[in-house]
Design a protein around this motif. Structure first.
Motif, mmCIF file in Angstrom:
data_model
loop_
_atom_site.group_PDB
_atom_site.id
_atom_site.type_symbol
_atom_site.label_atom_id
_atom_site.label_comp_id
_atom_site.label_asym_id
_atom_site.label_seq_id
_atom_site.Cartn_x
_atom_site.Cartn_y
_atom_site.Cartn_z
ATOM 1 N N SER A 12 0.838 -1.202 0.000
ATOM 2 C CA SER A 12 0.000 0.000 0.000
ATOM 3 C C SER A 12 0.871 1.249 0.000
ATOM 4 O O SER A 12 1.989 1.234 0.533
ATOM 5 C CB SER A 12 -0.906 0.019 1.245
ATOM 6 O OG SER A 12 -1.587 -1.211 1.419
ATOM 7 N N THR A 20 -5.204 5.815 6.553
ATOM 8 C CA THR A 20 -5.119 4.554 5.825
ATOM 9 C C THR A 20 -4.407 4.772 4.493
ATOM 10 O O THR A 20 -4.292 5.896 4.003
ATOM 11 C CB THR A 20 -6.516 3.976 5.564
ATOM 12 O OG1 THR A 20 -7.245 4.889 4.748
ATOM 13 C CG2 THR A 20 -7.262 3.754 6.870
ATOM 14 N N VAL A 81 -10.123 -4.761 10.219
ATOM 15 C CA VAL A 81 -9.017 -3.927 9.739
ATOM 16 C C VAL A 81 -8.455 -4.563 8.476
ATOM 17 O O VAL A 81 -7.883 -5.660 8.523
ATOM 18 C CB VAL A 81 -7.897 -3.796 10.792
ATOM 19 C CG1 VAL A 81 -6.786 -2.884 10.264
ATOM 20 C CG2 VAL A 81 -8.453 -3.249 12.107
ATOM 21 N N PRO A 82 -8.598 -3.905 7.329
ATOM 22 C CA PRO A 82 -8.054 -4.464 6.091
ATOM 23 C C PRO A 82 -6.571 -4.130 5.942
ATOM 24 O O PRO A 82 -6.058 -3.232 6.624
ATOM 25 C CB PRO A 82 -8.872 -3.736 5.010
ATOM 26 C CG PRO A 82 -9.133 -2.387 5.629
ATOM 27 C CD PRO A 82 -9.328 -2.645 7.108
ATOM 28 N N GLY A 85 -5.056 -0.605 6.301
ATOM 29 C CA GLY A 85 -5.983 0.130 7.159
ATOM 30 C C GLY A 85 -5.299 0.931 8.247
ATOM 31 O O GLY A 85 -5.811 1.967 8.676
ATOM 32 N N PHE A 217 -10.004 5.734 13.549
ATOM 33 C CA PHE A 217 -10.254 4.759 12.493
ATOM 34 C C PHE A 217 -11.238 3.687 12.969
ATOM 35 O O PHE A 217 -12.197 3.351 12.261
ATOM 36 C CB PHE A 217 -8.918 4.132 12.076
ATOM 37 C CG PHE A 217 -9.032 2.968 11.154
ATOM 38 C CD1 PHE A 217 -9.495 3.130 9.849
ATOM 39 C CD2 PHE A 217 -8.674 1.688 11.573
ATOM 40 C CE1 PHE A 217 -9.602 2.044 8.988
ATOM 41 C CE2 PHE A 217 -8.764 0.603 10.720
ATOM 42 C CZ PHE A 217 -9.234 0.784 9.425
ATOM 43 N N ARG A 218 -10.989 3.132 14.145
ATOM 44 C CA ARG A 218 -11.891 2.148 14.763
ATOM 45 C C ARG A 218 -11.907 2.441 16.260
ATOM 46 O O ARG A 218 -10.905 2.248 16.952
ATOM 47 C CB ARG A 218 -11.417 0.699 14.535
ATOM 48 C CG ARG A 218 -11.414 0.253 13.082
ATOM 49 C CD ARG A 218 -12.808 -0.053 12.577
ATOM 50 N NE ARG A 218 -12.764 -0.659 11.260
ATOM 51 C CZ ARG A 218 -12.778 -0.001 10.100
ATOM 52 N NH1 ARG A 218 -12.826 1.340 10.125
ATOM 53 N NH2 ARG A 218 -12.744 -0.643 8.947
#
Length: 271
Positions: A12, A20, A81-82, A85, A217-218
């Motif tokens: 990524s 992210t 969570v990808p 992420g 994010f979470r």
């Protein structure tokens, strides 16, 4: 764990600041800088908080790696969570990243036929005597960078590539952990000179310091990636930070070779 199981699960990058990072078909490592086109690539720090505190600090956080097993762990607690992420550049599978010693080299891709390669390592836990204590502190930055100067003059491509980062370390006022990390990067570059392996490679410098953005994010996720063990020691689980030794393309599915430094091993610390 076999070497065949040690692999890249996802890659990524992002050219703008965001928590992210979107997955890519491939990323390109640039020696001494980071991931091509990524906002955190550079010789000196690029993370905004670090820049605000001291923009001249060496960038030992060029590449962020997280083990995919962490996502499986938090999924069991209700957090999806990808890959990418948590802002990592490389998501790995089958590598105990958090227990690798400081200065471990990770090489990506299959070794060329006849290339000199290092044996895979499944964990650094119990593999040596950790280096710790204030005796490393005051002299570590000077040792790292004065030693780095020697490494750069004779260690070839990898040492030349990290010369800018180590020059930034020489010019900056480093805390103890950063000084030890810079020393490990210099030693890895020197070690790499004797290995006939042109694969893309990074040297693991330290641990990511999780921040409150993770809860943005979470909600509640931060407590799952930073905490304390039974002895009260802070445990950081949000991956490791690395400096690029050798450039090249990295893709999901690429095997990863793990090359431990010579002992005694030093544990990863926040960088």
């Amino acid at each position: 764990m076999s070497a065949e199981q040690q692999a890249v699960a996802a890659v990524s990058c992002n050219g703008s600041y965001s928590f992210t990072k979107p997955n890519r078909d491939e990323i390109v490592l640039v020696a001494g800088l980071g991931v091509e086109g990524d906002v955190h690539a550079g010789v000196t720090v690029r993370h905004r908080h670090r820049v605000a505190v001291d923009p001249g600090q060496p960038n030992l956080r060029q590449v962020h790696l997280i083990h995919a097993e962490l996502f499986d762990e938090v999924a069991g607690k209700g957090y999806e969570v990808p890959p990418g992420g948590l802002g990592e550049n490389v998501t790995t599978s089958g590598i105990d990243l958090l227990n690798l010693p400081r200065g471990t080299i990770l090489r990506f891709g299959a070794p060329a036929s006849g290339a000199e390669t290092a044996a895979g390592a499944e964990t650094a836990a119990g593999a040596g005597t950790a280096v710790s204590g204030p005796e490393m502190a005051a002299g570590a930055a000077e040792t790292a960078v004065s030693g780095a100067g020697t490494a750069v003059s004779g260690a070839g491509t990898a040492a030349e590539a990290v010369a800018g980062v180590l020059a930034a370390a020489r010019a900056a006022r480093l805390d103890e952990a950063t000084a030890r990390a810079a020393e490990a990067v210099a030693a890895a570059a020197e070690r790499d000179a004797g290995v006939g392996d042109a694969r893309p490679a990074v040297v693991v410098a330290g641990l990511r310091n999780p921040c409150q953005q993770i809860n943005g994010f979470r909600r509640g996720l931060l407590k799952e990636v930073v905490g304390r063990d039974h002895g009260g020691t802070v445990v950081y689980k949000a991956g490791v930070m690395a400096v690029v030794l050798r450039g090249g393309s990295v893709r999901a599915g690429d095997p990863v070779s793990v090359e431990l430094p010579p002992g005694p091993y030093g544990p990863l610390e926040r960088v």
